[in-house]
Design a protein around this motif. Sequence first.
Motif, PDB file in Angstrom:
ATOM      1  N   LYS B 117      10.331  -6.770 -17.176  1.00 33.66           N
ATOM      2  CA  LYS B 117       9.039  -7.534 -16.830  1.00 33.66           C
ATOM      3  C   LYS B 117       9.469  -8.614 -15.649  1.00 33.66           C
ATOM      4  O   LYS B 117      10.342  -9.541 -15.824  1.00 33.66           O
ATOM      5  CB  LYS B 117       8.878  -8.674 -18.013  1.00 33.66           C
ATOM      6  N   PRO B 118       8.880  -8.132 -14.456  1.00 35.03           N
ATOM      7  CA  PRO B 118       8.951  -9.144 -13.436  1.00 35.03           C
ATOM      8  C   PRO B 118       8.491 -10.470 -13.537  1.00 35.03           C
ATOM      9  O   PRO B 118       7.382 -10.568 -14.533  1.00 35.03           O
ATOM     10  CB  PRO B 118       8.357  -8.171 -12.360  1.00 35.03           C
ATOM     11  N   ASP B 119       8.776 -11.495 -12.788  1.00 37.45           N
ATOM     12  CA  ASP B 119       8.076 -12.597 -12.994  1.00 37.45           C
ATOM     13  C   ASP B 119       6.591 -12.571 -12.836  1.00 37.45           C
ATOM     14  O   ASP B 119       5.895 -13.512 -13.736  1.00 37.45           O
ATOM     15  CB  ASP B 119       8.734 -13.747 -12.083  1.00 37.45           C
ATOM     16  N   MET B 120       6.123 -12.097 -11.899  1.00 36.85           N
ATOM     17  CA  MET B 120       4.719 -11.646 -11.788  1.00 36.85           C
ATOM     18  C   MET B 120       4.404 -10.668 -10.921  1.00 36.85           C
ATOM     19  O   MET B 120       5.115 -10.061 -10.448  1.00 36.85           O
ATOM     20  CB  MET B 120       4.336 -13.248 -11.147  1.00 36.85           C
ATOM     21  N   MET B 121       3.180  -9.983 -11.252  1.00 36.60           N
ATOM     22  CA  MET B 121       2.456  -8.846 -10.381  1.00 36.60           C
ATOM     23  C   MET B 121       1.821  -9.669  -9.390  1.00 36.60           C
ATOM     24  O   MET B 121       1.255 -10.597  -9.427  1.00 36.60           O
ATOM     25  CB  MET B 121       1.811  -8.088 -11.244  1.00 36.60           C
ATOM     26  N   LEU B 122       1.650  -8.941  -8.120  1.00 40.05           N
ATOM     27  CA  LEU B 122       0.870  -9.452  -7.070  1.00 40.05           C
ATOM     28  C   LEU B 122      -0.563  -8.978  -7.275  1.00 40.05           C
ATOM     29  O   LEU B 122      -0.895  -7.818  -7.319  1.00 40.05           O
ATOM     30  CB  LEU B 122       1.333  -8.709  -5.686  1.00 40.05           C
ATOM     31  N   LEU B 123      -1.513 -10.144  -7.595  1.00 42.22           N
ATOM     32  CA  LEU B 123      -2.771  -9.752  -8.139  1.00 42.22           C
ATOM     33  C   LEU B 123      -3.521 -10.381  -6.815  1.00 42.22           C
ATOM     34  O   LEU B 123      -3.284 -10.963  -6.113  1.00 42.22           O
ATOM     35  CB  LEU B 123      -3.056 -10.365  -9.354  1.00 42.22           C
ATOM     36  N   ALA B 124      -4.873  -9.720  -6.882  1.00 39.60           N
ATOM     37  CA  ALA B 124      -5.723 -10.282  -6.144  1.00 39.60           C
ATOM     38  C   ALA B 124      -5.934 -11.728  -5.914  1.00 39.60           C
ATOM     39  O   ALA B 124      -6.109 -12.310  -6.917  1.00 39.60           O
ATOM     40  CB  ALA B 124      -7.051  -9.389  -6.179  1.00 39.60           C
ATOM     41  N   LYS B 125      -6.031 -12.643  -4.793  1.00 41.83           N
ATOM     42  CA  LYS B 125      -6.169 -14.000  -4.774  1.00 41.83           C
ATOM     43  C   LYS B 125      -7.729 -14.180  -4.789  1.00 41.83           C
ATOM     44  O   LYS B 125      -8.108 -15.385  -4.908  1.00 41.83           O
ATOM     45  CB  LYS B 125      -5.341 -14.394  -3.803  1.00 41.83           C
ATOM     46  N   LYS B 126      -8.467 -13.324  -3.852  1.00 40.02           N
ATOM     47  CA  LYS B 126      -9.824 -13.784  -3.514  1.00 40.02           C
ATOM     48  C   LYS B 126     -10.701 -13.752  -4.554  1.00 40.02           C
ATOM     49  O   LYS B 126     -11.878 -14.601  -4.980  1.00 40.02           O
ATOM     50  CB  LYS B 126     -10.383 -13.258  -2.487  1.00 40.02           C
ATOM     51  N   SER B 127     -10.240 -12.820  -5.665  1.00 40.91           N
ATOM     52  CA  SER B 127     -11.208 -12.708  -6.808  1.00 40.91           C
ATOM     53  C   SER B 127     -10.424 -12.466  -8.113  1.00 40.91           C
ATOM     54  O   SER B 127      -9.222 -12.111  -8.055  1.00 40.91           O
ATOM     55  CB  SER B 127     -12.231 -11.493  -6.777  1.00 40.91           C
ATOM     56  N   ARG B 128     -10.930 -12.502  -9.369  1.00 39.86           N
ATOM     57  CA  ARG B 128     -10.003 -12.478 -10.474  1.00 39.86           C
ATOM     58  C   ARG B 128     -10.090 -11.084 -10.734  1.00 39.86           C
ATOM     59  O   ARG B 128     -10.717 -10.319 -10.244  1.00 39.86           O
ATOM     60  CB  ARG B 128     -10.667 -13.402 -11.781  1.00 39.86           C
ATOM     61  N   SER B 129      -8.925 -10.847 -11.653  1.00 39.49           N
ATOM     62  CA  SER B 129      -8.833  -9.525 -11.915  1.00 39.49           C
ATOM     63  C   SER B 129      -9.095  -8.995 -13.373  1.00 39.49           C
ATOM     64  O   SER B 129      -9.493  -9.814 -14.157  1.00 39.49           O
ATOM     65  CB  SER B 129      -7.069  -9.074 -11.696  1.00 39.49           C
ATOM     66  N   LEU B 143      -4.685  -2.282 -19.123  1.00 39.73           N
ATOM     67  CA  LEU B 143      -4.903  -1.769 -17.809  1.00 39.73           C
ATOM     68  C   LEU B 143      -5.408  -2.857 -17.217  1.00 39.73           C
ATOM     69  O   LEU B 143      -6.393  -3.624 -17.447  1.00 39.73           O
ATOM     70  CB  LEU B 143      -5.937  -0.713 -17.872  1.00 39.73           C
ATOM     71  N   VAL B 144      -4.903  -3.136 -15.875  1.00 40.30           N
ATOM     72  CA  VAL B 144      -5.152  -4.476 -15.014  1.00 40.30           C
ATOM     73  C   VAL B 144      -5.756  -3.727 -13.649  1.00 40.30           C
ATOM     74  O   VAL B 144      -4.963  -2.828 -12.979  1.00 40.30           O
ATOM     75  CB  VAL B 144      -4.002  -5.249 -14.816  1.00 40.30           C
ATOM     76  N   VAL B 145      -6.818  -4.011 -13.417  1.00 38.65           N
ATOM     77  CA  VAL B 145      -7.531  -3.719 -12.199  1.00 38.65           C
ATOM     78  C   VAL B 145      -7.831  -4.840 -11.261  1.00 38.65           C
ATOM     79  O   VAL B 145      -8.435  -5.897 -11.543  1.00 38.65           O
ATOM     80  CB  VAL B 145      -9.103  -2.693 -12.325  1.00 38.65           C
ATOM     81  N   SER B 146      -6.839  -5.026 -10.040  1.00 38.09           N
ATOM     82  CA  SER B 146      -6.926  -6.011  -9.223  1.00 38.09           C
ATOM     83  C   SER B 146      -7.102  -5.680  -7.729  1.00 38.09           C
ATOM     84  O   SER B 146      -6.305  -5.439  -7.172  1.00 38.09           O
ATOM     85  CB  SER B 146      -5.529  -6.857  -9.379  1.00 38.09           C
ATOM     86  N   VAL B 147      -8.504  -5.968  -7.409  1.00 40.26           N
ATOM     87  CA  VAL B 147      -8.968  -5.187  -6.276  1.00 40.26           C
ATOM     88  C   VAL B 147     -10.055  -5.783  -5.617  1.00 40.26           C
ATOM     89  O   VAL B 147     -10.706  -6.553  -6.139  1.00 40.26           O
ATOM     90  CB  VAL B 147      -9.625  -3.721  -6.455  1.00 40.26           C
ATOM     91  N   GLU B 148      -9.696  -6.335  -4.107  1.00 47.68           N
ATOM     92  CA  GLU B 148     -10.785  -7.092  -3.582  1.00 47.68           C
ATOM     93  C   GLU B 148     -11.302  -6.476  -2.305  1.00 47.68           C
ATOM     94  O   GLU B 148     -10.630  -5.479  -1.817  1.00 47.68           O
ATOM     95  CB  GLU B 148     -10.240  -8.605  -3.275  1.00 47.68           C
ATOM     96  N   GLU B 149     -12.382  -6.847  -1.797  1.00 49.33           N
ATOM     97  CA  GLU B 149     -12.775  -6.253  -0.505  1.00 49.33           C
ATOM     98  C   GLU B 149     -12.080  -6.841   0.711  1.00 49.33           C
ATOM     99  O   GLU B 149     -11.773  -8.167   0.469  1.00 49.33           O
ATOM    100  CB  GLU B 149     -14.324  -6.593  -0.461  1.00 49.33           C
TER     101      GLU B 149
END
Lengths: 123, 149
Positions: B117-129, B143-149
């Motif tokens: 378990k890494p401390d955290m995953m890099l998730l999109a900042k402009k929108s929620r995942s 399943l985590v989907v973390s995508v932004e335009e």
Amino acid sequence: MIKLLIVDDSNIIRRKIERSVSVAGLTIVGTAANGVEAVKMFKQHTPDLVTMDLTMPEMDGLEAVTALLALKSDTRILVVSALADKTTAIEAIRRGARGFLCKPFTDKELNDALVELLEFDVR
Amino acid sequence: MNEQHLKIFVDSATHYFKHLSNEPAAVQVPYLIDHDESLIYDYTGVIGIAGLYKGNVYFSAPEGMMRYLLTTQGENKHTPEHCLDVVGEIANTLAGNARRELGSEFLISVPFKIAGKPDMMLLAKKSRSYAIPIQWRFYMAVLVVSVEE
């Protein structure tokens, strides 16, 4: 005896194929974890049939297809991959692979694909 | 990222379980998470997305689920490397289906896998995942989907 070489960077997929193959007359002569190992094993065993993953380190599956067919052009290669898009399949066939099996696969799907490949030259 | 895009990833993950075991996975109610929330189990397969959309999609599962999947495939070795291979194959399936279904607006990376378990995953900042819980047999994965335009 028809000789089969299994090429996949996933240990569990290599072992799954080893366990699943139940085609009469087919003998597994080796397994390889990337294209470089595949070429080495191929030179040692000159298999008739190869199952080939695409996404692998060092030398990927498409490059390996080209390399193996340069060594023995009548080798029958079954690409076994999760990359099921049309472009990848067409490229594999263009390079000389003769079949495409999409991951995940069942034992029956694998054996059917191998039989189809063996019958390829007869048709 | 619209509902149809999400459905492609969810269907890919559930298809993997149904195809291998004949037992479909159940999709639970999705929810939203912030970029600084850590939602991760023992083994994780990640695909990166670039192009018009940017971010990542990952499937994370507890060790028990990986071991059970190995058993289902007739594999009696359950080492951490074998568990990583399983989550890698799930990520491969996600990547393969995404390349086929999503078109050229999405550039899909070769998957990579993480044990522990890494401390955290890099998730999109402009929108929620989107976090989509997936249950198979007694186990819950995400399943985590973390995508932004």
